[in-house]
Design an enzyme around this catalytic site. Structure first.
Site, PDB file in Angstrom:
ATOM      1  N   ASP A 105       0.807  -1.208   0.000  1.00  0.00           N
ATOM      2  CA  ASP A 105       0.000   0.000   0.000  1.00  0.00           C
ATOM      3  C   ASP A 105       0.852   1.274   0.000  1.00  0.00           C
ATOM      4  O   ASP A 105       0.642   2.167   0.811  1.00  0.00           O
ATOM      5  CB  ASP A 105      -0.897  -0.073   1.258  1.00  0.00           C
ATOM      6  CG  ASP A 105      -1.938   1.017   1.312  1.00  0.00           C
ATOM      7  OD1 ASP A 105      -2.396   1.459   0.250  1.00  0.00           O
ATOM      8  OD2 ASP A 105      -2.290   1.430   2.433  1.00  0.00           O
TER       9      ASP A 105
ATOM     10  N   ASN B  15       6.754  -7.515   6.692  1.00  0.00           N
ATOM     11  CA  ASN B  15       5.449  -6.930   7.009  1.00  0.00           C
ATOM     12  C   ASN B  15       4.355  -7.713   6.314  1.00  0.00           C
ATOM     13  O   ASN B  15       4.374  -7.887   5.086  1.00  0.00           O
ATOM     14  CB  ASN B  15       5.367  -5.471   6.559  1.00  0.00           C
ATOM     15  CG  ASN B  15       4.025  -4.841   6.946  1.00  0.00           C
ATOM     16  OD1 ASN B  15       3.767  -4.604   8.127  1.00  0.00           O
ATOM     17  ND2 ASN B  15       3.157  -4.613   5.962  1.00  0.00           N
ATOM     18  N   GLU B  16       3.420  -8.188   7.108  1.00  0.00           N
ATOM     19  CA  GLU B  16       2.231  -8.893   6.644  1.00  0.00           C
ATOM     20  C   GLU B  16       2.530  -9.957   5.597  1.00  0.00           C
ATOM     21  O   GLU B  16       1.936  -9.963   4.505  1.00  0.00           O
ATOM     22  CB  GLU B  16       1.173  -7.904   6.158  1.00  0.00           C
ATOM     23  CG  GLU B  16       0.730  -6.990   7.294  1.00  0.00           C
ATOM     24  CD  GLU B  16      -0.500  -6.144   6.982  1.00  0.00           C
ATOM     25  OE1 GLU B  16      -0.968  -6.168   5.828  1.00  0.00           O
ATOM     26  OE2 GLU B  16      -0.989  -5.470   7.898  1.00  0.00           O
TER      27      GLU B  16
ATOM     28  N   ASN C 299      -0.550  -6.067  13.420  1.00  0.00           N
ATOM     29  CA  ASN C 299      -1.246  -5.050  12.624  1.00  0.00           C
ATOM     30  C   ASN C 299      -2.730  -5.379  12.647  1.00  0.00           C
ATOM     31  O   ASN C 299      -3.113  -6.489  12.260  1.00  0.00           O
ATOM     32  CB  ASN C 299      -0.777  -5.081  11.162  1.00  0.00           C
ATOM     33  CG  ASN C 299       0.672  -4.637  10.985  1.00  0.00           C
ATOM     34  OD1 ASN C 299       1.331  -4.243  11.932  1.00  0.00           O
ATOM     35  ND2 ASN C 299       1.152  -4.707   9.753  1.00  0.00           N
TER      36      ASN C 299
ATOM     37  N   TYR D  40     -11.245  -1.630   8.617  1.00  0.00           N
ATOM     38  CA  TYR D  40     -11.572  -2.698   7.668  1.00  0.00           C
ATOM     39  C   TYR D  40     -12.544  -3.701   8.285  1.00  0.00           C
ATOM     40  O   TYR D  40     -13.303  -4.359   7.579  1.00  0.00           O
ATOM     41  CB  TYR D  40     -10.295  -3.416   7.205  1.00  0.00           C
ATOM     42  CG  TYR D  40      -9.341  -2.485   6.464  1.00  0.00           C
ATOM     43  CD1 TYR D  40      -9.744  -1.834   5.302  1.00  0.00           C
ATOM     44  CD2 TYR D  40      -8.058  -2.253   6.936  1.00  0.00           C
ATOM     45  CE1 TYR D  40      -8.876  -0.972   4.637  1.00  0.00           C
ATOM     46  CE2 TYR D  40      -7.185  -1.401   6.270  1.00  0.00           C
ATOM     47  CZ  TYR D  40      -7.614  -0.758   5.123  1.00  0.00           C
ATOM     48  OH  TYR D  40      -6.764   0.097   4.469  1.00  0.00           O
TER      49      TYR D  40
ATOM     50  N   GLU E   9       0.321  -1.609  13.999  1.00  0.00           N
ATOM     51  CA  GLU E   9      -0.540  -0.818  13.104  1.00  0.00           C
ATOM     52  C   GLU E   9      -1.972  -0.861  13.600  1.00  0.00           C
ATOM     53  O   GLU E   9      -2.497  -1.941  13.897  1.00  0.00           O
ATOM     54  CB  GLU E   9      -0.512  -1.359  11.668  1.00  0.00           C
ATOM     55  CG  GLU E   9       0.738  -1.026  10.903  1.00  0.00           C
ATOM     56  CD  GLU E   9       0.637  -1.378   9.416  1.00  0.00           C
ATOM     57  OE1 GLU E   9      -0.480  -1.288   8.848  1.00  0.00           O
ATOM     58  OE2 GLU E   9       1.677  -1.749   8.850  1.00  0.00           O
TER      59      GLU E   9
ATOM     60  N   TRP F 142      -0.792   3.762  12.886  1.00  0.00           N
ATOM     61  CA  TRP F 142      -0.590   3.842  11.435  1.00  0.00           C
ATOM     62  C   TRP F 142      -1.402   5.000  10.937  1.00  0.00           C
ATOM     63  O   TRP F 142      -2.615   4.974  11.063  1.00  0.00           O
ATOM     64  CB  TRP F 142      -1.034   2.546  10.752  1.00  0.00           C
ATOM     65  CG  TRP F 142      -0.611   2.510   9.307  1.00  0.00           C
ATOM     66  CD1 TRP F 142      -1.414   2.670   8.216  1.00  0.00           C
ATOM     67  CD2 TRP F 142       0.714   2.302   8.824  1.00  0.00           C
ATOM     68  NE1 TRP F 142      -0.656   2.586   7.077  1.00  0.00           N
ATOM     69  CE2 TRP F 142       0.645   2.364   7.414  1.00  0.00           C
ATOM     70  CE3 TRP F 142       1.962   2.110   9.433  1.00  0.00           C
ATOM     71  CZ2 TRP F 142       1.775   2.217   6.605  1.00  0.00           C
ATOM     72  CZ3 TRP F 142       3.067   1.960   8.630  1.00  0.00           C
ATOM     73  CH2 TRP F 142       2.968   2.012   7.230  1.00  0.00           C
TER      74      TRP F 142
ATOM     75  N   LYS G 287      -4.278   7.716   6.503  1.00  0.00           N
ATOM     76  CA  LYS G 287      -4.249   7.326   7.925  1.00  0.00           C
ATOM     77  C   LYS G 287      -3.220   8.126   8.722  1.00  0.00           C
ATOM     78  O   LYS G 287      -3.023   7.887   9.910  1.00  0.00           O
ATOM     79  CB  LYS G 287      -3.989   5.825   8.074  1.00  0.00           C
ATOM     80  CG  LYS G 287      -5.168   4.991   7.581  1.00  0.00           C
ATOM     81  CD  LYS G 287      -5.134   3.558   8.041  1.00  0.00           C
ATOM     82  CE  LYS G 287      -6.258   2.767   7.421  1.00  0.00           C
ATOM     83  NZ  LYS G 287      -6.127   2.595   5.951  1.00  0.00           N
TER      84      LYS G 287
HETATM   85  C1  BDP Z   1      -1.675  -2.612   6.522  1.00  0.00           C
HETATM   86  C2  BDP Z   1      -0.352  -2.472   5.805  1.00  0.00           C
HETATM   87  C3  BDP Z   1       0.001  -1.019   5.499  1.00  0.00           C
HETATM   88  C4  BDP Z   1      -1.205  -0.318   4.919  1.00  0.00           C
HETATM   89  C5  BDP Z   1      -2.342  -0.378   5.919  1.00  0.00           C
HETATM   90  C6  BDP Z   1      -3.608   0.349   5.408  1.00  0.00           C
HETATM   91  O1  BDP Z   1       0.709  -3.044   6.545  1.00  0.00           O
HETATM   92  O2  BDP Z   1       1.081  -0.963   4.614  1.00  0.00           O
HETATM   93  O3  BDP Z   1      -0.929   1.003   4.541  1.00  0.00           O
HETATM   94  O4  BDP Z   1      -2.672  -1.735   6.094  1.00  0.00           O
HETATM   95  O5  BDP Z   1      -4.408  -0.296   4.738  1.00  0.00           O
HETATM   96  O6  BDP Z   1      -2.236  -3.843   6.299  1.00  0.00           O
HETATM   97  O7  BDP Z   1      -3.753   1.530   5.657  1.00  0.00           O
END
Ligand code: BDP
Length: 645
Positions: A168, A392-393, A442, A448, A480, A525, A545
């Site tokens: 992202d 990351n993820e 995260n 979401y 996050e 985040w 964000k």
């Molecule tokens: C997380 C990711 C991050 C994204 C964030 C988002 O690690 O890079 O920017 O979601 O969706 O899953 O804002």
């Protein structure tokens, strides 16, 4: 597009360039020439147009936003003549995604992977007069790269982006950090590795030095000769409340002459996981802060010290003590500032969007391991860097995932046994966490999941943290959580995409996280809004964000965080005050020992009193109760900036 790379683990990049009596670092940053396209322009670039280095080309060159290269760069420079006892290299702070370089038509080598430095030997190619340096940079994405691109949809979050990345943020390309001509002695100091272990009244510093050639190495700490292991007193340790830096000087003498010298500014501290706690210098610490991207209008991902300074001062001003370099290693100058300001950094590799399938999987794993090794080599001496995040993820919902992640975590521990290792996961119930020393979670309840529902969001987070606490006796950093807030978007009652909703959600989730004993840190985040590739869920191709806008103006949440965090910052100071008071209680005042009969007793000022505060290190003043009145006050920034004075 081919990339011909022959420097898998580049030499000479371990010690950052510096200029002193035996070393020269010539900064080649400035206006270069660039040309998009691909011919053999290795001898010199015809018809190039100006481009700023450091900087991404995407937002500098008209019409080039989605062009990921190749791009050819040229820089002409005069070099001082080399002596027979010197060697030279061109050192790149970060070329994104891969680069090859030629000097005066002679190929120097290449490097794959952005955000990490590499040095290419140019001793034989360098001329005493004018030199022509040409660099071919490719930014294209692919399944055989880390981070990967063009990923099959079953291995992504299901969002479609243009360009087609599984992460992202915008895949900016170019020479993103400083490029330097580095002249060093042929026989000299190759590497210095610091290692600190805890001791009852401070810490013990060990130094491993690597040299080439004959000679005797001497070390001095703050000007005093030392022979490690060296005991460092408690008050001289580095921490957010007292970010003391020392000067370690290494000198190599050959035949009675100074052959090489290297000066390292370093903080000395220990960090470790103890049960469900994270300890700094043997005491529990809570991380408060952000995930931070390197992103700014026009610069793209290009490093600029003013931007890094602004960001890190804003963090301290808010009362944050920590950040994660999401989703790649940050610029080295940013870490200089973190060391100075006492910010605790989770350093992440560029392994974002890893998936564990397809024929390119072995190649991606090899790259992820290599980039991790390069990151550790670069940052291992940093006091500010307190943990490694190896990914990351990663898509942990695949049978091959746990073993491969395990290999990355084990490798980080083998390279550096002094920091906890983890990876940021959005799938905490999948296999894999057994490999981590510390859990980086995260989670986006209230965005979401459970959109618009604050109560449900808080209890969903609480449920996840409880579950993690039951399953693992490991500390958790919430790496996050957050909500997009379009600057100037308002609603009462709060609604998604408004500043009020972001503020309310952050406060609720921070409150919830604070109730869980296994939580040792919360990273919002994100620090600031940042550019993404185009997608239906990313208005204006931005992720909103940020608690600050992309140009670093505060949203509503910034002021609220300053209020929430101000009290916490004081705790740190009080902690230290208590320690001082305890020591003073045990130790008689020197004045009391040599006072003559009838002499006036010097008055002690209560902690927090004006006289006392003037004597405190500046970083502590910054967090003192008086400073809480208006946590965004400008003079606090001055005080923090003086912290190292
Ligand atoms: C997380 C990711 C991050 C994204 C964030 C988002 O690690 O890079 O920017 O979601 O969706 O899953 O804002």
């Amino acid at each position: 597009m081919t990339v011909n790379l022959d420097h898998p683990m580049p030499d000479g990049a371990h010690l950052r360039p510096q200029t002193n009596a035996r070393r020269t670092a010539l900064d080649l940053s400035g206006v270069w020439l660039v040309r998009l396209g691909d011919r053999d322009w290795s001898r010199g670039l015809p018809g190039g147009i100006p481009v700023g280095v450091p900087g991404s080309w995407n937002d500098q060159l008209p019409g080039a936003r989605d062009d990921l290269g190749p791009a050819w760069y040229e820089r002409r420079f005069e070099a001082p003549p080399l002596t027979a006892r010197q060697e030279a290299a061109i050192r790149f702070g970060s070329a994104c995604y891969a680069a090859e370089a030629w000097l005066n038509g002679r190929r120097l080598g290449g490097h794959e992977g952005g955000h990490l430095p590499f040095a290419l030997d140019c001793t034989d190619a360098l001329r005493a007069g004018e030199n022509v340096l040409v660099v071919r940079v490719v930014g294209q994405i692919g399944r055989d790269r880390v981070p990967p691109g063009l990923v099959p949809s079953e291995h992504t979050h299901g969002r479609v982006f243009h360009p087609d990345v599984p992460f992202d943020f915008f895949p900016y390309a170019g020479l993103h950090r400083r490029v330097e001509l580095v002249v060093t002695p042929r026989d000299g100091i190759r590497d210095l590795r610091l290692r600190t272990t805890g001791a009852p009244d401070g810490a013990v510093l060990e130094v491993a030095a690597e040299t080439s050639g004959e000679g005797a190495l001497t070390l001095a700490l703050d000007g005093q000769p030392v022979t490690p292991p060296h005991h460092v007193a408690w008050d001289d340790l580095w921490s957010p409340a007292s970010p003391r830096l020392h000067t370690l000087t290494a000198e190599l003498h050959q035949r009675g002459e100074l052959a090489d010298r290297y000066v390292l500014r370093c903080g000395i501290r220990t960090v470790e996981v103890s049960g469900q706690e994270l300890h700094l210098n043997g005491r529990p610490i809570q991380l408060r802060g952000f995930g931070r991207h390197e992103d700014f209008p026009v610069l793209g991902r290009g490093a600029h010290p003013a931007l890094a300074t602004r960001d890190l001062l804003l963090m301290r001003q808010l009362g944050a003590n920590s950040f994660r370099t999401a989703h790649y290693p940050c610029d080295e100058e940013t870490l200089d500032i973190a060391d100075q300001l006492g910010l605790l950094v989770i350093a992440e590799t560029p392994a974002v969007g890893l998936y564990f399938d397809g024929q390119d999987l072995p190649r991606r794993q090899e790259l992820a391991l290599r980039f991790l090794a390069e990151l550790v080599a670069r940052d291992r001496n940093r006091a500010s860097v307190i943990a490694w995040s190896v990914a990351n993820e990663p898509r942990m919902n695949h049978p091959a995932a746990a073993a491969m992640l395990g290999e990355l975590c084990d490798s980080a521990r083998a390279l550096d046994g002094t920091r906890p290792v983890g990876y940021a996961t959005d799938l905490p119930d999948a296999a894999g966490l057994e490999s981590a020393d510390i859990i980086f979670l995260n989670s986006y309840p209230g965005w979401y999941r459970h959109p618009g529902r604050l109560d449900e969001a808080a209890s969903a987070l609480g449920g996840t943290l409880d579950r993690l606490g039951r399953s693992w006796r490991k500390p958790v950093v919430l790496t996050e959580f957050g909500a997009d807030a379009i600057p100037g978007g308002h609603a009462d009652p709060p609604a998604m995409w408004t500043e009020e909703y972001q503020e309310a959600l952050l406060e609720r989730l921070l409150e919830e996280a604070g109730r869980h004993e296994n939580v040792v840190g919360t990273h919002i985040w994100a620090f600031a809004d940042f550019a993404t590739a185009q997608a239906d869920h990313r208005p204006l191709s931005l992720n909103f964000k940020g608690v600050f806008t992309r140009d670093r103006r505060p949203k509503l949440a910034a002021r609220r965080l300053a209020e929430l965090w101000a009290g916490r910052a004081v705790e740190e100071v009080l902690h230290r005050e208590r320690r001082r008071a305890e020591r003073d209680r045990l130790r008689p005042e020197p004045a009391e020992l040599d006072r003559r009969p009838g002499e006036r007793v010097p008055q002690r000022v209560a902690p927090g009193g004006l006289a006392d505060r003037r004597q405190q290190p500046a970083a502590e003043q910054q967090a003192s109760p008086a400073a809480q009145d208006d946590p965004l006050r400008a003079e606090q920034v001055d005080q923090v900036a003086d912290a190292d004075a």
